[in-house]
Write a protein that holds these residues in place. Structure first.
Motif: not given
Length: 161
Positions: A119-136
């Motif tokens: 719309g009249d705004r800007t959306r920024m989506t940041t997705v961080t992917s991890f290698s394992s549940v332990e790392q997350l």
């Protein structure tokens, strides 16, 4: 507050932040492309960042440190893997030693940033992917989720300047 949602998904090994800003796509892109602007928000308010190296191109390297309230320095690195200006940025990131060298590149996370008109705004989506549940889980334990929310909530002030 620009962050409108923050989700952690153990099944997909991701942490996703969605923020919206009253600025153009190009202005939001510049908070990533300009290291002096990046320094003003990358890291929570009590841990400001200093980028010592910033090669904003695919294959480029970034080296930075965040300085804590007691003067402690936490070093980090990026390797930029993709740029589609002004809409998409991808990079691997991780912790670095005091010489700005990656501590364990195999323990890197991968970040994908998308910037789009909403719309009249800007959306920024940041997705961080991890290698394992332990790392997350380790990143959540050290405060990455809260830190990223605090960091992104500083962007409105930067865009207003």
């Amino acid at each position: 507050m620009p962050v409108i949602s923050a989700t952690k998904d153990v099944d997909t090994l991701t942490m996703t932040f969605v923020a919206e800003f009253e600025a153009t796509v190009e202005r939001v892109w510049q908070i990533w492309a300009d290291p002096r602007k990046l320094e003003r928000w990358w890291g929570p308010p009590a841990w400001p960042a200093t980028f010592e190296r910033f090669e904003f191109e695919p294959g480029g390297q970034a080296r930075y440190y965040m300085t804590g309230p007691d003067g402690t320095k936490a070093h980090g690195w990026w390797t930029i893997t993709a740029i589609e200006a002004p809409h998409r940025l991808e990079f691997d990131d991780g912790f670095a030693d005091e010489n700005a060298e990656p501590i364990d590149p195999k323990d890197a996370m991968h970040d994908t940033v998308t910037i789009e008109a909403a719309g009249d705004r800007t959306r920024m989506t940041t997705v961080t992917s991890f290698s394992s549940v332990e790392q997350l889980e380790r990143m959540v334990e050290i405060g990455v989720e809260e830190g990223m929310r605090e960091a992104q909530n500083q962007i409105d002030e930067l865009l207003a300047a």
